[in-house]
Design an enzyme around this catalytic site. Structure first.
Site, PDB file in Angstrom:
ATOM      1  N   TYR A  82      -1.610  -0.608  10.250  1.00 30.89           N
ATOM      2  CA  TYR A  82      -1.763  -0.941   8.837  1.00 30.89           C
ATOM      3  C   TYR A  82      -0.516  -0.551   8.038  1.00 30.89           C
ATOM      4  CZ  TYR A  82      -3.849  -1.131   4.159  1.00 30.89           C
ATOM      5  OH  TYR A  82      -4.120  -1.430   2.842  1.00 30.89           O
ATOM      6  N   SER A  86       0.860  -1.187   0.000  1.00 20.92           N
ATOM      7  CA  SER A  86       0.000   0.000   0.000  1.00 20.92           C
ATOM      8  C   SER A  86       0.891   1.229   0.000  1.00 20.92           C
ATOM      9  CB  SER A  86      -0.894   0.014   1.245  1.00 20.92           C
ATOM     10  OG  SER A  86      -1.544   1.268   1.388  1.00 20.92           O
TER      11      SER A  86
END
Length: 254
Positions: free
Chosen positions: A154, A141
């Protein structure tokens, strides 16, 4: 290896980026095993892709469960192989300030996003080594490349995926196994819809040069390129951001 000689495992393959990729790979002639942990998503995807017959199969697998991963990868390689490609798309996330993040929550994110990626990649590499090569694509990501608010867990997990990708690429290169990563920016997936508030969306629109979210299908082309040895045979250890220019952006949106 040409596309008609092997199979691909896509984790998180029943929704979001994973499902869009499964559809794209099937259209390109691949044989695909889609693994997911959510039964309802699997049933929905089965119905959606029923026309592809025995070119696709679905597995219910928790990627953080080592025994389940070992069993699933071995079964795909044996019954649906030889295994040529793997895409680690399974992931979970939530925007949460660091000071409100518990150790249990942090570990849960790491277990799925990082440990799960490692387990699938490790077992797939064992099969690929026996077959003489393959390609592993890990989904990271842009939050693993830049410090985004609310993403201590995350973002850390996705940064770990990038480093894991580089290490595996170096270790597995002698086995003719290439390992790369894709770092999506804002993509309209069920996970993103759950994570992004209206305020968060406004923030992304200020910092993404292309001023929009992408459809999951827009990530598929980059992944397919990395899977296809005829197009990316000398590409390994790389992270490609599919992000509308977010990582490249400097002072914008004034």
């Amino acid at each position: 290896m040409s596309k008609d000689k092997g199979s691909v495992i896509v984790t998180g393959g029943a929704s979001g980026i994973g499902l869009a990729l499964v559809e794209g790979l099937l259209a390109d002639g691949w044989t695909v095993a889609a693994a997911d942990v959510v039964p309802a998503s699997i049933e929905s995807a089965k119905a959606r892709l029923a026309g592809h017959g025995d070119k696709v199969r679905f597995l219910q697998v928790d990627v953080s469960d080592e025994a389940a991963v070992v069993k699933a990868v071995a079964e795909v390689d044996r019954d649906f192989g030889p295994l040529w490609g793997v895409v680690n798309s399974a992931g979970i996330g939530k925007d949460l300030p660091a000071l409100e993040t518990s150790a249990d929550f942090f570990r849960k994110i790491l277990d799925v996003n990082l440990v799960g990626t490692f387990l699938i990649a490790r077992e797939a590499a064992k099969a690929m080594k026996a077959h003489g090569g393959g390609s592993i694509v890990n989904i990271s990501s842009v939050s693993g490349m830049r410090g985004n608010l609310g993403r201590a867990a995350y973002g850390s997990s996705k940064a770990g995926v990038i480093m894991l990708t580089q290490i595996l690429a170096v270790e597995l290169a002698p086995e003719k196994i290439r390992v790369n990563a894709i770092s999506p920016g804002p993509i309209e997936t069920p996970l993103v819809k759950a994570m992004h508030t209206d305020e968060a969306r406004a923030g992304w629109m200020k910092t993404v040069p292309m001023k929009r979210y992408a459809d999951p299908s827009e990530v598929s082309g980059a992944i397919a390129f990395l899977l296809d040895e005829t197009k990316s045979s000398f590409v390994t250890g790389q992270t490609i951001a599919v992000d509308g220019g977010f990582v490249a952006g400097g002072l914008i949106g004034l």
